[in-house]
Design a protein around this motif. Structure first.
Motif, short mmCIF file in Angstrom:
data_model
loop_
_atom_site.label_atom_id
_atom_site.label_comp_id
_atom_site.label_asym_id
_atom_site.label_seq_id
_atom_site.Cartn_x
_atom_site.Cartn_y
_atom_site.Cartn_z
N MET A 117 64.25 -1.34 40.72
CA MET A 117 63.34 -0.45 39.99
C MET A 117 63.97 0.89 39.67
N TYR A 123 58.43 3.60 35.73
CA TYR A 123 57.58 3.18 36.84
C TYR A 123 57.57 4.25 37.94
N VAL A 125 56.47 5.30 41.74
CA VAL A 125 56.27 4.57 42.99
C VAL A 125 55.39 5.37 43.95
N THR A 154 64.90 6.69 44.46
CA THR A 154 63.84 7.41 43.74
C THR A 154 64.29 8.84 43.46
N TYR A 187 54.56 0.08 42.10
CA TYR A 187 55.31 0.65 40.99
C TYR A 187 54.39 0.60 39.78
N SER A 189 53.25 1.75 35.86
CA SER A 189 53.62 2.28 34.55
C SER A 189 52.36 2.32 33.69
N THR A 193 51.43 -2.79 36.67
CA THR A 193 51.72 -2.38 38.04
C THR A 193 52.39 -3.53 38.77
#
Length: 232
Positions: A117, A123, A125, A154, A187, A189, A193
């Motif tokens: 990801m 996305y 988190v 991240t 995650y 968007s 999801t």
């Protein structure tokens, strides 16, 4: 194998039953008020106590040459000190935020998904953990381990319990009656999801994994985790 149980609450009693079923003997059942009498006869100790007692329990084991498995969370500010003591004493110490086999596989899945990801910044988190109302620490040790697996992939360097802290990974902590442990990573968007989730149905998985870890640790020296036990 002779096992000392350091902490004899709900988890301690389930661990005792599974250990006895696997042919082991319990030589000490210690609550916070009890002494360590009988510890010297143990081949290994399993600590599922409370945050305030964990360091004392682990220290007593290492100073007496007893390998110790700890599943108590909420005391990790002293983790490096316990590692150092283990090395000084040439002892054996294994800490796990969660001993469930399924959760440890979930840790690996979480990290793998986070790697994938990282390429898709659309996305966002976040995490959720739910436990029973008697759990003392927030977030759970399992949630912290999951967060630590996520953070390198991240924009964040820390986690937070505050939803408003948009510069940190948010962990939504909930406490509900009779929930052994549920952990989810989302995650999200604008269009969909992605969610991965682990739900514990009872304490059996935690207890079984703790006994397996004790069996594995009893003849070893060093500082270990469940990744070592499961060869992950």
């Amino acid at each position: 194998m002779n096992i000392a149980l350091l902490g004899y609450g709900k988890m301690g009693k389930v661990i005792e039953r599974i250990a006895l079923e696997r042919g082991h003997a319990i030589v000490l059942r210690k609550t916070r008020q009890d002494s360590f009498e009988g510890l010297e006869t143990a081949d290994v100790a399993i600590d599922f106590s409370i945050p305030d007692a964990a360091v004392e329990n682990i220290t007593a084991c290492l100073q007496n040459g007893i390998p110790v498995v700890s599943g108590t969370t909420g005391w990790l500010a002293q983790y490096e000190a316990m590692k150092a003591l283990c090395e000084k004493q040439n002892g054996a110490f294994l800490y796990g935020s969660n001993f469930s086999l399924g959760v440890n596989l979930f840790f690996e899945l979480n990290q793998k998904l986070a790697q994938l990801m990282a390429k898709f910044p659309q996305y966002a988190v976040d995490m959720e953990e739910i436990h029973h109302t008697q759990k003392l620490d927030k977030p759970s040790g399992t949630a912290i381990t999951l967060a630590e697996g996520l953070l390198p992939y991240t924009p964040f360097t820390q986690w937070s319990l505050e939803a408003e802290a948009t510069d940190k990974l948010y962990i939504d902590v909930k406490r509900e009656n009779d929930v052994p442990g549920t952990h989810s990573i989302f995650y999200r968007s604008a269009v969909d999801t992605i969610e991965i989730k682990h739900t514990a149905h009872n304490r059996e998985g935690f207890a079984y994994g703790a006994v397996l870890a004790a069996e594995w640790l009893a003849t070893r020296k060093g500082v270990f985790t469940m990744k070592d036990v499961l060869d992950l």
